[in-house]
Design an enzyme around this catalytic site. Sequence first.
Site, mmCIF file in Angstrom:
data_model
loop_
_atom_site.group_PDB
_atom_site.id
_atom_site.type_symbol
_atom_site.label_atom_id
_atom_site.label_comp_id
_atom_site.label_asym_id
_atom_site.label_seq_id
_atom_site.Cartn_x
_atom_site.Cartn_y
_atom_site.Cartn_z
ATOM 1 N N GLN A 1 0.833 -1.187 0.000
ATOM 2 C CA GLN A 1 0.000 0.000 0.000
ATOM 3 C C GLN A 1 0.877 1.249 0.000
ATOM 4 O O GLN A 1 1.899 1.293 0.685
ATOM 5 C CB GLN A 1 -0.895 -0.004 1.235
ATOM 6 C CG GLN A 1 -1.828 1.185 1.268
ATOM 7 C CD GLN A 1 -2.695 1.172 2.495
ATOM 8 O OE1 GLN A 1 -3.882 0.987 2.410
ATOM 9 N NE2 GLN A 1 -2.093 1.363 3.655
ATOM 10 N N ASP B 1 -21.099 14.273 -5.320
ATOM 11 C CA ASP B 1 -20.216 14.153 -6.481
ATOM 12 C C ASP B 1 -20.874 13.266 -7.541
ATOM 13 O O ASP B 1 -22.104 13.238 -7.657
ATOM 14 C CB ASP B 1 -18.870 13.564 -6.009
ATOM 15 C CG ASP B 1 -17.704 14.154 -6.768
ATOM 16 O OD1 ASP B 1 -17.626 13.886 -7.987
ATOM 17 O OD2 ASP B 1 -16.892 14.884 -6.175
ATOM 18 N N ASP C 1 -10.835 -1.050 -2.579
ATOM 19 C CA ASP C 1 -10.105 -0.209 -1.631
ATOM 20 C C ASP C 1 -11.008 0.856 -1.004
ATOM 21 O O ASP C 1 -10.519 1.821 -0.433
ATOM 22 C CB ASP C 1 -8.910 0.446 -2.345
ATOM 23 C CG ASP C 1 -7.705 0.613 -1.430
ATOM 24 O OD1 ASP C 1 -7.798 0.222 -0.245
ATOM 25 O OD2 ASP C 1 -6.678 1.127 -1.894
ATOM 26 N N LEU D 1 -9.166 2.538 1.920
ATOM 27 C CA LEU D 1 -8.984 1.678 3.090
ATOM 28 C C LEU D 1 -7.517 1.475 3.449
ATOM 29 O O LEU D 1 -6.638 1.460 2.583
ATOM 30 C CB LEU D 1 -9.646 0.324 2.825
ATOM 31 C CG LEU D 1 -11.156 0.374 2.610
ATOM 32 C CD1 LEU D 1 -11.674 -0.996 2.170
ATOM 33 C CD2 LEU D 1 -11.871 0.844 3.877
ATOM 34 N N ASN E 1 -5.339 -1.029 3.984
ATOM 35 C CA ASN E 1 -5.165 -2.467 3.803
ATOM 36 C C ASN E 1 -3.823 -2.682 3.114
ATOM 37 O O ASN E 1 -2.925 -1.856 3.265
ATOM 38 C CB ASN E 1 -6.342 -3.022 2.993
ATOM 39 C CG ASN E 1 -6.604 -2.181 1.736
ATOM 40 O OD1 ASN E 1 -5.741 -1.426 1.303
ATOM 41 N ND2 ASN E 1 -7.791 -2.310 1.178
ATOM 42 N N ASN F 1 -11.515 26.180 -10.072
ATOM 43 C CA ASN F 1 -10.328 26.049 -10.923
ATOM 44 C C ASN F 1 -10.251 27.183 -11.932
ATOM 45 O O ASN F 1 -9.837 26.999 -13.061
ATOM 46 C CB ASN F 1 -10.365 24.708 -11.661
ATOM 47 C CG ASN F 1 -10.310 23.542 -10.706
ATOM 48 O OD1 ASN F 1 -9.772 23.667 -9.605
ATOM 49 N ND2 ASN F 1 -10.871 22.428 -11.111
ATOM 50 N N TYR G 1 -19.634 31.176 -0.142
ATOM 51 C CA TYR G 1 -20.505 31.480 1.001
ATOM 52 C C TYR G 1 -19.701 31.370 2.297
ATOM 53 O O TYR G 1 -18.863 30.476 2.440
ATOM 54 C CB TYR G 1 -21.698 30.510 1.070
ATOM 55 C CG TYR G 1 -22.597 30.579 -0.140
ATOM 56 C CD1 TYR G 1 -23.077 31.798 -0.608
ATOM 57 C CD2 TYR G 1 -22.965 29.428 -0.811
ATOM 58 C CE1 TYR G 1 -23.898 31.852 -1.719
ATOM 59 C CE2 TYR G 1 -23.789 29.474 -1.921
ATOM 60 C CZ TYR G 1 -24.256 30.687 -2.378
ATOM 61 O OH TYR G 1 -25.060 30.756 -3.466
ATOM 62 N N SER H 1 -10.827 20.131 -6.518
ATOM 63 C CA SER H 1 -11.624 18.954 -6.147
ATOM 64 C C SER H 1 -10.828 17.974 -5.312
ATOM 65 O O SER H 1 -11.383 17.282 -4.458
ATOM 66 C CB SER H 1 -12.070 18.198 -7.405
ATOM 67 O OG SER H 1 -13.247 18.733 -7.918
#
Length: 544
Positions: A97, A127, A136, A169, A171, A249, A264, A314
């Site tokens: 990982q 989204d 994952d 995750l 893992n 962007n 806001y 994002s």
Amino acid sequence: MRGRLTGISASLALAIALMIPHSVQGVGNSLSKDYLILLTSGTDSELVSSFGGVIYETFDSFDLVSASLDTSAYEALRLHPNVLKIEADAEVELEAQQEDYGAGLIGAKRYWDSNLTGKGIKIGIIDSGIDTKHFDLKVTGGASFVDYTTSYHDDNGHGTHVAGIVAALNNSVGYRGIAPNAELYALKVFDADGGGNISGLVHAIQWAIDHELDIINMSLGAQADSTALRLAIEQASKEGLLLVSAAGNDGTGSGNTVDYPAAYPQTIAVGAVDQQLRLAPFSSTGAAVDLTAPGVLVSSTYFQNQYAKMSGTSMATPYVSAMAALLMEAKPQATATEIRDLLQKNAKDLGASGRDPLFGQGLVQSFAFANAQINEVKSIETFTSYKGIAGTSQQLKVTAVYQDGTKKDVSKEAVWTSNNSNIVSVEANTLKYLKAGKTTVTATFSGISKTSTVTVTESNPIITITAPKELTGQKGQRMKIKIQAIRKNGTTITLTPDNSLWTTSNPAIFTTDRKGEITLKNRGTATLTIQKNGVKSTVVVKVR
Ligand SMILES: [Ca+2]
Ligand SMILES: [Ca+2]
């Protein structure tokens, strides 16, 4: 006709720009790698391509295939009964990982070492959905707000990338998210092409409120203000949700280019930096920018069980959402506002010293809890008394004093009550004097109350006091002086030391008695002042 055409094209442009996911690079660089695959005797090498593998070479006499596999092909083949063994053809091992550079940049390890993983914190990812079958990721729940499907499964890729930055995750494969045990809720508002509209976003925010989520991540934005969106954001904020949104962007390095809802005040607006902590050239700027986070070539999960590198505000936004989740786990009593303050106060200052329109407060980062107690309200300060005339009104004021000694005007946030609504009424922080009398008003903020006395005087006040300008007499003489007060409605009253305040500037020259008589004592000049209800008049007294 010309005007009409212009109008149509303008509104069309608006519709297109209405709401877009804030990634600038949607390329799905799946992390394909090269492998040597040993098949059972007689197995057709087509097996490898049937799972999407790209065959480079086939060693027929050995039942061996050299191929490029993405993670899903690798996983599928690894478990396939006709595959004896797969080994990496390069030195790179998939089954280790990795951590993206962003985790290091914000010091996430400090929190991980404190066993913070986002456990129990509910994060809504508004989204394109989340890949619910990604090995994952774990998606706890969600909803779709697009018209062609009720599924919140991701058919675009953007949402899965954002979700992985928060909670891929912990893992043995792929990447590790910043808050891997946070509960992900997929709120799908973008279609497969990344198009969406404000109404879907408003519905998703409502869903998040109804389902008592803790954090809403909005890696999206629109260039135009929307009343419906603003109201939804205000409501979510009132309900105690923490709102995190991409700054946009549209950056040009200066000016105000922050999109909505990031613009806001209720949302944390997040800009993007690269690995060298430079502002990403696309990152929107303006006074509304609150924080920055890694947002250039960020590696994370991608739809169809893949991984990808993407750039955009994002990608920066979910870093902040995830850090907020870790803080919420560490400080379960803290309100969303307190978490936001902590994030901002402990940011690493970038660019110009202090808050600035490019980086906001700076880079979101972990910090030592010992040095970051929540700045609770210690006491509140108000005026001890208010005085006013019936029929008038004034603004009430209360200041919160925080533990670190800082003060803040919270007049509008405090709750005010009148203890006698016949004498005074309170609406928000406006006090209305209704009728002559005495009562109290109480301000409550952050659980602390403070009471002020209120005195209301009659509505026909004294406007002027008429008195002779000058008085001249002999030493030893006693004189009577006529002083009159004129009320607002024109009526007059005679003022005496019984019903008003008389003072002499020098009692050695003259004195006054209760009847209003003046005794001239010694030669010289002194001043007599008569006051009533805040109005005053003076008489120069000359003794010869
Ligand atoms: Ca992982
Ligand atoms: Ca700065």
